[in-house]
Design a protein around this motif. Structure first.
Motif, PDB file in Angstrom:
ATOM      1  N   THR A 103     -13.105   3.393   4.092  1.00 56.64           N
ATOM      2  CA  THR A 103     -12.105   3.114   5.121  1.00 56.64           C
ATOM      3  C   THR A 103     -11.898   1.606   5.212  1.00 56.64           C
ATOM      4  O   THR A 103     -12.650   0.836   4.626  1.00 56.64           O
ATOM      5  CB  THR A 103     -12.564   3.632   6.497  1.00 56.64           C
ATOM      6  OG1 THR A 103     -13.747   2.914   6.852  1.00 56.64           O
ATOM      7  CG2 THR A 103     -12.859   5.112   6.455  1.00 56.64           C
TER       8      THR A 103
ATOM      9  N   ILE B 223      -8.564   9.759   4.206  1.00 52.77           N
ATOM     10  CA  ILE B 223      -7.108   9.622   4.162  1.00 52.77           C
ATOM     11  C   ILE B 223      -6.617  10.555   3.072  1.00 52.77           C
ATOM     12  O   ILE B 223      -7.082  10.491   1.933  1.00 52.77           O
ATOM     13  CB  ILE B 223      -6.702   8.167   3.872  1.00 52.77           C
ATOM     14  CG1 ILE B 223      -6.992   7.325   5.118  1.00 52.77           C
ATOM     15  CG2 ILE B 223      -5.220   8.079   3.498  1.00 52.77           C
ATOM     16  CD1 ILE B 223      -6.790   5.862   4.928  1.00 52.77           C
TER      17      ILE B 223
ATOM     18  N   GLU C 287      -0.602  12.578   2.037  1.00 55.98           N
ATOM     19  CA  GLU C 287       0.130  11.942   3.146  1.00 55.98           C
ATOM     20  C   GLU C 287       0.755  10.624   2.690  1.00 55.98           C
ATOM     21  O   GLU C 287       1.885  10.293   3.043  1.00 55.98           O
ATOM     22  CB  GLU C 287      -0.823  11.661   4.320  1.00 55.98           C
ATOM     23  CG  GLU C 287      -1.365  12.911   4.992  1.00 55.98           C
ATOM     24  CD  GLU C 287      -0.248  13.748   5.606  1.00 55.98           C
ATOM     25  OE1 GLU C 287       0.622  13.161   6.271  1.00 55.98           O
ATOM     26  OE2 GLU C 287      -0.240  14.980   5.389  1.00 55.98           O
TER      27      GLU C 287
ATOM     28  N   GLU D 194      -3.448   0.229   3.410  1.00 58.97           N
ATOM     29  CA  GLU D 194      -2.135   0.825   3.206  1.00 58.97           C
ATOM     30  C   GLU D 194      -1.142  -0.237   2.737  1.00 58.97           C
ATOM     31  O   GLU D 194      -0.120   0.074   2.132  1.00 58.97           O
ATOM     32  CB  GLU D 194      -1.676   1.446   4.532  1.00 58.97           C
ATOM     33  CG  GLU D 194      -0.898   2.728   4.360  1.00 58.97           C
ATOM     34  CD  GLU D 194      -0.709   3.455   5.691  1.00 58.97           C
ATOM     35  OE1 GLU D 194      -1.722   3.690   6.374  1.00 58.97           O
ATOM     36  OE2 GLU D 194       0.445   3.776   6.019  1.00 58.97           O
TER      37      GLU D 194
END
Ligand SMILES: [Zn+2]
Ligand SMILES: [Zn+2]
Length: 508
Positions: free
Chosen positions: A316, A330, A334, A362
């Motif tokens: 993370t 994650i 998505e 991201e």
């Protein structure tokens, strides 16, 4: 003491209920407090069974009273002491977590219940000196957090000495290379001290052991892949197959050649075995990689692959493990929905450095999306400019201007660098190099210059060739990282006799 009721020894323990399985009391040989006791026998409370008092150098004189109970059947440390002193193994906890081989009042109790009863019974006989809190480690089930009890059982082992060498040698000889190289040490160190490998499991899923026990002489067995027609031991019984299955890593270790049809020589095994690259995570170097190597060398006579890429583990943003159950994961799907598959792939490649962990951001995937737009717009612009060009050659065009020369030599240079990065599996370096070239050297500088070159009739035709050449070359290099957009643009490219970018020649 067995020979004198007035003498006694006090032991400290966190497991009073396993005392029924004690087969010795151990003290340190240098501990003068107990030297007169060593070699004598002591009566175990609640049973009056007599057990020896032994001396062993591993006993910590500082711990508790310096005397410890030894339960070889239910404690790893005690098991080793038991081996050194030839102590009996007396199992008092069974596979269902209940007491057995214990005095009648304790028979069948759960471990925790037995602990309470033993304490109460010792208390009522005035045999407890004191109770105090003590913090220690207890093995727990990773699924249900139940306490795991060690119990002795019959298992199958693979001897590791020779096999470990078969896995170490190819790495030392350079027949198998790790990327990053530092993992070779972890691999060799582990193999150097690997204990014999327990390959049997008492679970339902897995390859069942091809071991058959004779019904008449139940400790004798033979091996048969198929259901045997007769018992190979007594010739006269219905042999019973072991209900154990192999450790999942035993089966996985056979994967590289088992999938090719081994032990048969098949078209697949002849074409694709040995393989070349294995990509995996660092936490299964020992569990899987090492075992694939020695299984392959032992069973097929050759190494199963030549290059092992140990990729970074994605964590993370704040460096924590991604886990479904913790909700810290994650879902890449998505990301794909949000930014597209090419952008996601771009972002992950960008971050895939040689570090152990890669903190997921991201931002790099977002940058991938912007880059997709840049590639798309630049390509459309180039197509407009080269419209009407004659057949575009795949060969490098001759430079007509200084700008042509600069972009062509820059492209040659990045191609060489990218090849080097890819050869050592540095995908991050490769994608970053082509990104900067495409955006800053091709789009920002050359395409701008090309606009004015296109206005000069004597060089406009050559400019089209340079534009097309650099765009096509860049698309090819980008293709492994961003396969969809590059294939889409390639299909619009005005060149004859093309099929798919994936089977195009690599630029250099
Ligand atoms: Zn469990
Ligand atoms: Zn038999």
């Amino acid at each position: 003491m067995a020979d004198d009721d007035a003498d006694f020894i006090v032991v400290a323990t966190t497991r009073p209920e396993t005392m029924f399985g004690d087969t010795a009391v151990a003290v340190n040989s240098k501990d003068n407090r107990y030297s007169e006791f060593v070699g004598r026998k002591i009566k175990l409370p609640l049973t009056d069974r007599e057990i020896p008092i032994i001396a062993d150098s591993v006993i910590d004189v500082e711990f508790g009273t310096g005397a410890v109970k030894v339960t070889p059947a239910h404690d790893m440390e005690d098991y080793l002491i038991g081996q050194r002193h030839q102590l009996e193994m007396l199992a008092v906890i069974n596979g269902k977590g209940r007491m057995e081989n214990v005095p009648i009042g304790y028979q069948g109790l759960k471990v925790a219940e037995a602990r309470e009863r033993v304490l109460a019974d010792l208390q009522s006989r005035n045999l407890i000196v004191k109770k105090e809190d003590y913090t220690h480690k207890i093995p727990k089930c990773y699924r249900c957090s139940a306490t795991i009890e060690l119990i002795p059982s019959l298992q199958w082992f693979v001897k590791m000495n020779d096999l470990a060498k078969k896995a170490i040698d190819p790495v030392i000889e350079g027949k198998i290379k790790f990327y990053p190289k530092r993992w070779e040490k972890a691999y060799i160190d582990w193999l150097g001290q690997a204990r014999d490998w327990c390959i049997s499991r008492q679970i339902w899923w897995g390859h069942r052991l091809p071991v058959w026990f004779c019904e008449k002489e139940s400790d004798k067995y033979f091996i048969s892949i198929k259901k045997p027609a007769k018992c190979e031991i007594c010739n006269n019984c219905e042999p019973r197959q072991s209900e154990d299955v192999f450790d999942t890593w035993f089966s996985s270790a056979l994967w590289p050649f088992a999938v090719m049809g081994w032990p048969k020589q098949t078209k697949d095994s002849m074409s694709f075995y040995p393989t070349n690259i294995l990509s995996t995570a660092r936490d299964i170097i020992n569990l899987w990689v090492a075992r694939m190597v020695f299984s392959a060398v032992e069973l097929t006579g050759c190494v199963p692959f030549t290059d092992v890429i140990i990729h970074a583990t994605v964590t993370t943003k704040d460096g924590k493990r991604m886990s479904k159950s913790l909700g810290t994961g994650i879902d890449p799907i998505e990301m794909v929905k949000k930014y597209g598959a090419d952008s996601t792939r771009f972002g992950l490649s960008w971050q895939a450095s040689e570090s152990q962990d890669m903190r997921f951001g991201e931002g790099d995937i977002m940058a991938g999306k912007k880059f997709c737009n840049k590639i798309w717009n630049a390509s459309r612009f180039v197509f407009q400019m080269i419209e009407g060009a004659e057949v575009i050659s795949k060969d490098e065009p001759k430079p007509a201007t200084m700008e042509d020369q600069l972009i062509l030599s820059a492209f040659r240079k990045v191609s060489v660098n990218i090849n080097e990065s890819l050869c050592c599996f540095r995908f991050d370096q490769a994608i970053q190099e082509i990104y900067h070239f495409f955006w800053h050297q091709f789009c920002d500088i050359y395409i701008e210059k090309a606009k004015s070159q296109m206005k000069e009739p004597e060089i406009s035709k050559n400019t089209k060739l340079v534009l097309a050449y650099i765009l096509l070359g860049s698309l090819k290099i980008l293709h492994p990282f961003m396969p969809f957009i590059t294939e889409e643009i390639y299909q619009m490219f005005p060149i004859r006799s093309k099929e798919a970018i994936i089977i195009e020649d690599w630029p250099i």
